[in-house]
Enzyme design. Sequence first.
Site, PDB file in Angstrom:
ATOM      1  N   CYS A   1       0.838  -1.200   0.000  1.00 57.10           N
ATOM      2  CA  CYS A   1       0.000   0.000   0.000  1.00 57.10           C
ATOM      3  C   CYS A   1       0.879   1.259   0.000  1.00 57.10           C
ATOM      4  CB  CYS A   1      -0.911  -0.013   1.222  1.00 57.10           C
ATOM      5  SG  CYS A   1      -1.805   1.521   1.442  1.00 57.10           S
TER       6      CYS A   1
ATOM      7  N   ASN B   1     -13.245   9.974  -1.704  1.00 53.68           N
ATOM      8  CA  ASN B   1     -13.606   9.148  -2.844  1.00 53.68           C
ATOM      9  C   ASN B   1     -13.750   7.720  -2.333  1.00 53.68           C
ATOM     10  OD1 ASN B   1     -13.411  11.369  -4.526  1.00 53.68           O
ATOM     11  ND2 ASN B   1     -11.265  10.967  -5.025  1.00 53.68           N
TER      12      ASN B   1
ATOM     13  N   HIS C   1      -9.544  14.289   0.963  1.00 49.61           N
ATOM     14  CA  HIS C   1      -8.928  15.373   0.188  1.00 49.61           C
ATOM     15  C   HIS C   1      -9.351  16.709   0.792  1.00 49.61           C
ATOM     16  CE1 HIS C   1      -7.854  12.947  -3.517  1.00 49.61           C
ATOM     17  NE2 HIS C   1      -8.755  12.136  -2.975  1.00 49.61           N
TER      18      HIS C   1
ATOM     19  N   HIS D   1      -6.525   3.165   0.518  1.00 52.86           N
ATOM     20  CA  HIS D   1      -6.174   3.452   1.920  1.00 52.86           C
ATOM     21  C   HIS D   1      -6.890   4.754   2.233  1.00 52.86           C
ATOM     22  CE1 HIS D   1      -2.920   3.704   5.254  1.00 52.86           C
ATOM     23  NE2 HIS D   1      -3.745   4.735   5.424  1.00 52.86           N
TER      24      HIS D   1
ATOM     25  N   HIS E   1      -8.497   8.155   2.855  1.00 54.81           N
ATOM     26  CA  HIS E   1      -7.924   9.504   2.891  1.00 54.81           C
ATOM     27  C   HIS E   1      -9.002  10.516   2.562  1.00 54.81           C
ATOM     28  CE1 HIS E   1      -7.452   7.844  -1.172  1.00 54.81           C
ATOM     29  NE2 HIS E   1      -7.648   9.075  -1.605  1.00 54.81           N
TER      30      HIS E   1
ATOM     31  N   GLY F   1     -14.142   7.251  -7.806  1.00 63.88           N
ATOM     32  CA  GLY F   1     -12.877   7.904  -8.158  1.00 63.88           C
ATOM     33  C   GLY F   1     -11.721   7.550  -7.249  1.00 63.88           C
TER      34      GLY F   1
ATOM     35  N   ASP G   1      -0.824  16.579  -2.039  1.00 64.89           N
ATOM     36  CA  ASP G   1      -1.108  15.680  -3.148  1.00 64.89           C
ATOM     37  C   ASP G   1      -0.053  15.906  -4.233  1.00 64.89           C
ATOM     38  OD1 ASP G   1      -3.966  14.120  -4.199  1.00 64.89           O
ATOM     39  OD2 ASP G   1      -2.403  14.606  -5.679  1.00 64.89           O
TER      40      ASP G   1
HETATM   41  P1  AMP Z   1      -8.019   8.965  -4.744  1.00 69.25           P
HETATM   42  O1  AMP Z   1      -8.362   9.106  -6.203  1.00 69.25           O
HETATM   43  O2  AMP Z   1      -9.090   9.511  -3.837  1.00 69.25           O
HETATM   44  O3  AMP Z   1      -7.607   7.566  -4.386  1.00 69.25           O
HETATM   45  O4  AMP Z   1      -6.810   9.926  -4.502  1.00 69.25           O
HETATM   46  C1  AMP Z   1      -5.478   9.521  -4.488  1.00 69.25           C
HETATM   47  C2  AMP Z   1      -4.654  10.768  -4.574  1.00 69.25           C
HETATM   48  O5  AMP Z   1      -3.335  10.424  -4.216  1.00 69.25           O
HETATM   49  C3  AMP Z   1      -4.597  11.394  -5.960  1.00 69.25           C
HETATM   50  O6  AMP Z   1      -5.089  12.733  -5.915  1.00 69.25           O
HETATM   51  C4  AMP Z   1      -3.111  11.345  -6.312  1.00 69.25           C
HETATM   52  O7  AMP Z   1      -2.669  12.481  -7.013  1.00 69.25           O
HETATM   53  C5  AMP Z   1      -2.451  11.224  -4.943  1.00 69.25           C
HETATM   54  N1  AMP Z   1      -1.156  10.572  -4.918  1.00 69.25           N
HETATM   55  C6  AMP Z   1      -0.788   9.432  -5.560  1.00 69.25           C
HETATM   56  N2  AMP Z   1       0.484   9.114  -5.252  1.00 69.25           N
HETATM   57  C7  AMP Z   1       0.926  10.068  -4.386  1.00 69.25           C
HETATM   58  C8  AMP Z   1       2.160  10.308  -3.705  1.00 69.25           C
HETATM   59  N3  AMP Z   1       3.210   9.485  -3.844  1.00 69.25           N
HETATM   60  N4  AMP Z   1       2.261  11.400  -2.918  1.00 69.25           N
HETATM   61  C9  AMP Z   1       1.221  12.233  -2.777  1.00 69.25           C
HETATM   62  N5  AMP Z   1       0.028  12.055  -3.370  1.00 69.25           N
HETATM   63  C10 AMP Z   1      -0.122  11.002  -4.169  1.00 69.25           C
HETATM   64 ZN    ZN Z   2      -2.383   1.358   3.592  1.00 68.31          ZN
END
Ligand code: AMP
Ligand code: ZN
Length: 108
Positions: free
Chosen positions: A4, A87, A102, A98, A100, A93, A30
Site C-alpha cells: 500500500c 472518494n 482530500h 487506503h 484519505h 474515483g 497531493d
Molecule cells: P483517490 O483518487 O481519492 O484515491 O486519490 C489519491 C490521490 O493520491 C490522488 O489525488 C493522487 O494524485 C495522490 N497521490 C498518488 N500518489 C501520491 C504520492 N506518492 N504522494 C502524494 N500524493 C499522491
Molecule cells: Zn495502507
Amino acid sequence: MEDCLFCKIVNKKVASDIVLEDDSIIIFKDINPKADVHLLIVLKKHIESVEHLVEEDKELISQMIFAAQKIARQIGVAKNGYKLQFNVGRDGGQIIDHIHLHLIANVK
Ligand code: AMP
Ligand code: ZN
C-alpha cells in the site's frame, strides 16, 4: 500492508511533502494537485475506504475531520473555505485503497 503506497508514506518508506502529523494521522501534499491547495489527510491505520469502516473507527474518522479543520486554519484557507472529499471505490474515483480525505481549495 506491504503493497500500500499510503502505508509506505506513513512508514516513511516513500517520501512525501508532510505538512502535519500526529499519532493517528499524517497530512501531506497531493503529488498531482487539482487546485491551489490540495492536501491528503491520511489515517495511519490501514482501512481501505469509507465502505470498510466499522463502529470502532468512529473516533478516528472524527479525528480526520478535526485535523482538516486544524490544517485549514493553519494554512489560511479556513476563512474563505475549502472542500473535503472522500472518494469511495472505483466508481467514486478512489485510486489508492487506503482511506484519505482530500482537502481542496482555490485561493482567491
Ligand atoms: P483517490 O483518487 O481519492 O484515491 O486519490 C489519491 C490521490 O493520491 C490522488 O489525488 C493522487 O494524485 C495522490 N497521490 C498518488 N500518489 C501520491 C504520492 N506518492 N504522494 C502524494 N500524493 C499522491
Ligand atoms: Zn495502507
